[in-house]
Design an enzyme around this catalytic site. Sequence first.
Site, mmCIF file in Angstrom:
data_model
loop_
_atom_site.group_PDB
_atom_site.id
_atom_site.type_symbol
_atom_site.label_atom_id
_atom_site.label_comp_id
_atom_site.label_asym_id
_atom_site.label_seq_id
_atom_site.Cartn_x
_atom_site.Cartn_y
_atom_site.Cartn_z
ATOM 1 C CE LYS A 86 -3.623 0.085 2.705
ATOM 2 N NZ LYS A 86 -4.427 -0.012 3.965
HETATM 3 O O1 G3P Z 1 -6.290 1.942 5.632
HETATM 4 C C1 G3P Z 1 -7.296 2.895 5.694
HETATM 5 C C2 G3P Z 1 -8.479 2.506 6.495
HETATM 6 O O2 G3P Z 1 -8.147 1.471 7.366
HETATM 7 C C3 G3P Z 1 -9.027 3.689 7.226
HETATM 8 O O3 G3P Z 1 -10.068 3.305 8.045
HETATM 9 O O4 G3P Z 1 -11.634 3.501 9.931
HETATM 10 O O5 G3P Z 1 -9.311 4.442 10.149
HETATM 11 O O6 G3P Z 1 -11.001 5.550 8.687
HETATM 12 P P1 G3P Z 1 -10.519 4.264 9.265
#
Ligand code: G3P
Length: 224
Positions: A86
């Site tokens: 990533k």
């Molecule tokens: O890798 C990005 C994703 O995990 C973001 O999720 O819930 O931290 O916004 P969040």
Amino acid sequence: MLYILDTADRKAIKHCNEFYPLWGVTTNPSIIAKEKEDFWTLLEDIREIIGPDKALFVQTVQKTSDKIVAEAKLLRDRLGNNFYVKIPISEEGLKATMLLKKLGIGVLVTAIFTPAQALVAAKAGADFVAPYVNRLDNILGDGINVVAEIVKQFENFSLDTKVLAASFKSAEQIHKCAVAGCHAATVSADVMKMIIGHPMTDASVAGFEKDWKAVYGDKTILDF
Ligand code: G3P
């Protein structure tokens, strides 16, 4: 729709890998840091839990293309072929994406907040782009519409890059992404459970059990 689990928690991965049709596991530096464990032990354990055939995504912590490429090669060598690095979108990240595609290493360009970012990442050769739905919704950014526009752009230009939407807090967000033609969603174990739950399902099953027991008591089909 490819369902992917967004966690480095072994227990959650073991559970969801057993009970859901998981395509793979995504992580990011925050998710890994949350476990407070030795990096390689954790990642190699995750690979062992999901097996060699499922996709494993790990984010680079480098800033320059040469170091991103070096990190991606090391990760792929230790975590197997079904691996995607990533890379947050940036000039160096796009250069690394183009270099990694020549080396045959899978790339997901992440931290995508606009369709324009996604299109450039796709042209650089990304296998996946990851728009952050809930983080957009939190600032009135309309995450679903961003996903829908990315899907449309990839169709317009016949690009093979897939949209792997991330950052979800509700089953509704995932459903709307699926309707928009989004190819993949990475979700927490809690959100995965939310997707399959419904109070009417519970009520229907309770009714079946009550009617059965009224006639057959505790017998099951195996007892006849
Ligand atoms: O890798 C990005 C994703 O995990 C973001 O999720 O819930 O931290 O916004 P969040």
